[in-house]
Structures are given as C-alpha cells and as structure tokens.
Design a protein around this motif. Sequence first.
Motif, PDB file in Angstrom:
ATOM      1  N   GLU A   1     -92.835  17.105  28.229  1.00  0.00           N
ATOM      2  CA  GLU A   1     -93.637  16.472  29.360  1.00  0.00           C
ATOM      3  C   GLU A   1     -92.775  15.812  30.303  1.00  0.00           C
ATOM      4  O   GLU A   1     -93.000  16.051  31.608  1.00  0.00           O
ATOM      5  N   PHE A   2     -91.631  15.061  29.682  1.00  0.00           N
ATOM      6  CA  PHE A   2     -90.594  14.500  30.606  1.00  0.00           C
ATOM      7  C   PHE A   2     -89.890  15.751  31.416  1.00  0.00           C
ATOM      8  O   PHE A   2     -89.521  15.462  32.541  1.00  0.00           O
ATOM      9  N   LEU A   3     -89.525  16.576  30.565  1.00  0.00           N
ATOM     10  CA  LEU A   3     -88.657  17.479  31.130  1.00  0.00           C
ATOM     11  C   LEU A   3     -89.425  18.387  32.203  1.00  0.00           C
ATOM     12  O   LEU A   3     -88.856  18.388  33.408  1.00  0.00           O
ATOM     13  N   PHE A   4     -90.892  18.805  32.162  1.00  0.00           N
ATOM     14  CA  PHE A   4     -91.266  19.441  33.241  1.00  0.00           C
ATOM     15  C   PHE A   4     -91.859  18.555  34.343  1.00  0.00           C
ATOM     16  O   PHE A   4     -92.245  18.964  35.184  1.00  0.00           O
ATOM     17  N   GLY A   5     -91.970  17.441  33.935  1.00  0.00           N
ATOM     18  CA  GLY A   5     -92.560  16.289  34.931  1.00  0.00           C
ATOM     19  C   GLY A   5     -91.521  15.668  35.653  1.00  0.00           C
ATOM     20  O   GLY A   5     -92.090  15.096  36.874  1.00  0.00           O
ATOM     21  N   SER A   6     -90.395  16.056  35.647  1.00  0.00           N
ATOM     22  CA  SER A   6     -89.219  15.322  36.357  1.00  0.00           C
ATOM     23  C   SER A   6     -88.930  16.659  37.726  1.00  0.00           C
ATOM     24  O   SER A   6     -88.559  17.793  37.136  1.00  0.00           O
ATOM     25  N   PRO A   7     -88.705  16.196  38.836  1.00  0.00           N
ATOM     26  CA  PRO A   7     -88.244  16.920  39.723  1.00  0.00           C
ATOM     27  C   PRO A   7     -86.941  17.420  39.678  1.00  0.00           C
ATOM     28  O   PRO A   7     -86.130  18.432  40.389  1.00  0.00           O
TER      29      PRO A   7
ATOM     30  N   SER B   1     -84.144  15.520  23.093  1.00  0.00           N
ATOM     31  CA  SER B   1     -84.276  15.642  24.783  1.00  0.00           C
ATOM     32  C   SER B   1     -83.166  17.183  24.962  1.00  0.00           C
ATOM     33  O   SER B   1     -83.658  17.846  25.738  1.00  0.00           O
ATOM     34  N   ALA B   2     -81.922  16.982  24.500  1.00  0.00           N
ATOM     35  CA  ALA B   2     -80.997  17.959  24.392  1.00  0.00           C
ATOM     36  C   ALA B   2     -81.474  19.198  23.971  1.00  0.00           C
ATOM     37  O   ALA B   2     -81.534  20.445  24.612  1.00  0.00           O
ATOM     38  N   SER B   3     -82.335  19.315  22.837  1.00  0.00           N
ATOM     39  CA  SER B   3     -82.836  20.485  22.277  1.00  0.00           C
ATOM     40  C   SER B   3     -84.037  20.964  22.944  1.00  0.00           C
ATOM     41  O   SER B   3     -84.045  22.339  23.219  1.00  0.00           O
ATOM     42  N   ALA B   4     -84.848  20.178  23.578  1.00  0.00           N
ATOM     43  CA  ALA B   4     -85.929  20.741  24.597  1.00  0.00           C
ATOM     44  C   ALA B   4     -85.345  21.238  25.638  1.00  0.00           C
ATOM     45  O   ALA B   4     -85.768  22.402  26.058  1.00  0.00           O
ATOM     46  N   THR B   5     -84.323  20.623  26.239  1.00  0.00           N
ATOM     47  CA  THR B   5     -83.590  21.376  27.391  1.00  0.00           C
ATOM     48  C   THR B   5     -83.019  22.809  26.958  1.00  0.00           C
ATOM     49  O   THR B   5     -83.135  23.911  27.818  1.00  0.00           O
ATOM     50  N   ALA B   6     -82.433  22.709  25.949  1.00  0.00           N
ATOM     51  CA  ALA B   6     -81.866  24.022  25.330  1.00  0.00           C
ATOM     52  C   ALA B   6     -82.766  25.011  24.983  1.00  0.00           C
ATOM     53  O   ALA B   6     -82.756  26.274  25.176  1.00  0.00           O
ATOM     54  N   VAL B   7     -84.081  24.650  24.509  1.00  0.00           N
ATOM     55  CA  VAL B   7     -85.072  25.682  24.205  1.00  0.00           C
ATOM     56  C   VAL B   7     -85.638  26.532  25.735  1.00  0.00           C
ATOM     57  O   VAL B   7     -85.797  27.582  25.625  1.00  0.00           O
ATOM     58  N   VAL B   8     -85.684  25.570  26.461  1.00  0.00           N
ATOM     59  CA  VAL B   8     -86.227  26.149  28.025  1.00  0.00           C
ATOM     60  C   VAL B   8     -85.081  26.988  28.415  1.00  0.00           C
ATOM     61  O   VAL B   8     -85.518  28.072  28.979  1.00  0.00           O
ATOM     62  N   LEU B   9     -84.007  26.412  28.339  1.00  0.00           N
ATOM     63  CA  LEU B   9     -82.824  27.620  28.760  1.00  0.00           C
ATOM     64  C   LEU B   9     -82.555  28.661  28.083  1.00  0.00           C
ATOM     65  O   LEU B   9     -82.604  29.722  28.570  1.00  0.00           O
ATOM     66  N   LEU B  10     -82.950  28.560  26.672  1.00  0.00           N
ATOM     67  CA  LEU B  10     -82.996  29.808  26.177  1.00  0.00           C
ATOM     68  C   LEU B  10     -84.068  30.799  26.462  1.00  0.00           C
ATOM     69  O   LEU B  10     -83.981  31.901  26.679  1.00  0.00           O
ATOM     70  N   VAL B  11     -85.269  30.370  26.590  1.00  0.00           N
ATOM     71  CA  VAL B  11     -86.479  31.088  27.021  1.00  0.00           C
ATOM     72  C   VAL B  11     -86.203  31.584  28.404  1.00  0.00           C
ATOM     73  O   VAL B  11     -86.622  32.946  28.835  1.00  0.00           O
ATOM     74  N   THR B  12     -85.585  30.822  29.353  1.00  0.00           N
ATOM     75  CA  THR B  12     -85.276  31.536  30.728  1.00  0.00           C
ATOM     76  C   THR B  12     -84.485  32.437  30.635  1.00  0.00           C
ATOM     77  O   THR B  12     -84.453  33.459  31.336  1.00  0.00           O
ATOM     78  N   VAL B  13     -83.368  32.405  29.751  1.00  0.00           N
ATOM     79  CA  VAL B  13     -82.290  33.358  29.655  1.00  0.00           C
ATOM     80  C   VAL B  13     -83.008  34.650  29.126  1.00  0.00           C
ATOM     81  O   VAL B  13     -82.933  35.884  29.422  1.00  0.00           O
ATOM     82  N   LEU B  14     -83.735  34.603  28.044  1.00  0.00           N
ATOM     83  CA  LEU B  14     -84.350  35.665  27.399  1.00  0.00           C
ATOM     84  C   LEU B  14     -85.093  36.471  28.370  1.00  0.00           C
ATOM     85  O   LEU B  14     -85.375  37.660  28.353  1.00  0.00           O
ATOM     86  N   LEU B  15     -85.919  35.752  29.041  1.00  0.00           N
ATOM     87  CA  LEU B  15     -86.928  36.321  29.975  1.00  0.00           C
ATOM     88  C   LEU B  15     -86.196  37.039  31.016  1.00  0.00           C
ATOM     89  O   LEU B  15     -86.326  38.167  31.673  1.00  0.00           O
ATOM     90  N   THR B  16     -84.885  36.508  31.578  1.00  0.00           N
ATOM     91  CA  THR B  16     -84.177  37.249  32.648  1.00  0.00           C
ATOM     92  C   THR B  16     -83.614  38.393  31.864  1.00  0.00           C
ATOM     93  O   THR B  16     -83.497  39.583  32.651  1.00  0.00           O
ATOM     94  N   ILE B  17     -82.939  38.290  30.544  1.00  0.00           N
ATOM     95  CA  ILE B  17     -82.621  39.601  30.086  1.00  0.00           C
ATOM     96  C   ILE B  17     -83.578  40.666  29.745  1.00  0.00           C
ATOM     97  O   ILE B  17     -83.388  42.048  30.048  1.00  0.00           O
ATOM     98  N   SER B  18     -84.987  40.247  29.503  1.00  0.00           N
ATOM     99  CA  SER B  18     -85.986  41.175  29.389  1.00  0.00           C
ATOM    100  C   SER B  18     -86.272  41.774  30.671  1.00  0.00           C
ATOM    101  O   SER B  18     -86.574  43.049  30.623  1.00  0.00           O
ATOM    102  N   ALA B  19     -86.228  41.032  31.821  1.00  0.00           N
ATOM    103  CA  ALA B  19     -86.360  41.605  33.085  1.00  0.00           C
ATOM    104  C   ALA B  19     -85.302  42.843  33.453  1.00  0.00           C
ATOM    105  O   ALA B  19     -85.535  43.841  33.947  1.00  0.00           O
ATOM    106  N   LEU B  20     -84.162  42.335  33.072  1.00  0.00           N
ATOM    107  CA  LEU B  20     -82.915  43.494  33.401  1.00  0.00           C
ATOM    108  C   LEU B  20     -83.403  44.502  32.564  1.00  0.00           C
ATOM    109  O   LEU B  20     -83.000  45.756  32.872  1.00  0.00           O
ATOM    110  N   LEU B  21     -83.504  44.556  31.278  1.00  0.00           N
ATOM    111  CA  LEU B  21     -83.801  45.751  30.454  1.00  0.00           C
ATOM    112  C   LEU B  21     -84.982  46.335  30.568  1.00  0.00           C
ATOM    113  O   LEU B  21     -85.015  47.824  30.406  1.00  0.00           O
ATOM    114  N   ARG B  22     -85.919  46.001  31.476  1.00  0.00           N
ATOM    115  CA  ARG B  22     -86.893  46.733  31.840  1.00  0.00           C
ATOM    116  C   ARG B  22     -86.506  47.854  32.752  1.00  0.00           C
ATOM    117  O   ARG B  22     -87.077  48.916  33.406  1.00  0.00           O
TER     118      ARG B  22
END
Length: 287
Positions: free
Chosen positions: A57-63, A258-279
């Motif tokens: 909530e803090f992560l996605f609520g912060s600009p 908090s670091a773990s939450a940011t790492a999870v979001v980064l991991l998901v973002t990277v995986l989505l980027t890789i998935s888009a490239l593999l398509r």
Amino acid sequence: MQRLLTSPNVTGWLLASPLAFVLAAFLVLPILMIIVVSFWTATEFSIVPAFSFENYEFLFGSPVTYRVFLNTFKYAAITWAVTLVLGFTVAYFLAFHVRSRTWQTTLFLLCTIPFWTSNIIRMISWIPFLGRNGIANSTLISWGVIDEPLEWLLFSDFSVILAFVHLYTLFMVVPIFNTMMRIDRNLIEAATDAGATGVQTLWNVILPLTKPGIMIGSIFVITLVMGDFITVRFMSGSQAANVGRLISNDIALLQYPSASATAVVLLVTVLLTISALLRLVDIRKEL
C-alpha cells in the motif's frame, strides 16, 4: 521395480533431480522467502511476522515509486538501444568482415579484456575522465571546442548511461555474434545473386536470422540494468535513483519487509518485460 527404474521418463527425472534440488534450494526457496517477508511489517527495532499489505500500500501509494520506476525504465531503454546498435555492429564486423577464424577469436577475446577487472573499477575509472577537471573537459578546452568545463559529463544521466553501456555491451555482442556465425553463408550469396543490395540483404536475411541472439542479448542487458544500483549511485553522485537504490536504502535502514516488497514488484516487472520479449521470438524454436 527394475522395469520402472529403467523407464526413460524415470531415468530422465533421476538425472534432473540433483539440478532441480539445487535450483529449488538456492533459487526458488529464497524467492519464496522474499515474497513471504514482503507481507510482514517492521518497526525501528524489529520485524513483525504478521500478514499485512502495508508495504505494498505504501509502495503503490507513493508518487516516488512511479518516478523511480520510470527512471529505471528510462535507463534500461536507452542502454538497450545503444548496446543493441554497438553490439550488432561489432558482431556483424566480426562475423562477416573478418574472414580468418584466428582473427575472429583474437578480436573477440579483446572485447572480453575489460571483464578481467571488477565492474566497480571499470565504472569508477570514468570519474577522473569525465570530471570537471578531467581528461575530457581539459582536452575540449585545449582544443578550443568549449570555453568552460561541461558540468553534465559527470554525475548526470549521461554518465550513468555511459557506464551502463560500457559495462553491458558485451552481453549484447556475444549472443548476436553466436547467432550470426550460425547463418548459412549460402543464403547471403543467394540474396546477392538475386540482385539484393547490401542493405536489403542485411534487412531481409541477416536481421531476421539474428533475432534470437538479439532477444537473448536484450534480456541480459535489460535485466542487468534494471537490477543495478551501484552504477546509478556512483555515476549520478547520488542525485538519481532507480529501483535497486530503493531496495538498497531500505536494507541499509533494516527495513527488510519494505525492501522485499519492492524486490517482488521489480521481479514481476522484469518477468513481464521478458515475457513480452519472448512473445516476439520463440527462442526455443529458433535456436
């Protein structure tokens, strides 16, 4: 039992089980632990293992989060574009203009020489070169090109991207060169005999056949840049940040959830980027 053990499927699973165990113990389990910790909370002195969405909530609520992620994507996109041009050019020269295998190997090994030293040493070596009184500014002033030192050469986005390109271009060169070396030269001769120009041969023959190498190199560069925080810290003079810096700062403050939450979001973002490239290219089918 003997028939079961000699079955190809069972034999295959038995052969793969040691590697599967290593991957599970040193890759899957740590990631699962990070995900679990990301739902915990933390105080100034302790970590509370209680399920909560507070970190997300803090992560996605912060600009600040969105600005930092945008900055991370900017670094990754620009670095990817520059390394792609440089990597493709170097690989093309080695594969098609250097005829001798000995010279190909020699020149390729020359490209790997910078990797004989630490990434941090290679990155920091740019600081005296780009500084206000560094070699670049001194040379430009002595040539009369500028009247005063350029401030944007160091501790700026330019210096960060320059260091990224220096560090990770080889990760683009290697897979592209490997793919180009596998191209059947008869296809190029056939295109030339059919009247194709050099540009047409490059665009219609070489580039499509090099897509797997480009995708592999792109995955390497993008994932490395998005996870790098040391380069951003030193080359920006701590004036810029990426997601890796957020994680590093939280760890320094002992805010592991908090670091773990940011790492999870980064991991998901990277995986989505890789998935888009593999398509775009089915690497398993192309290789």
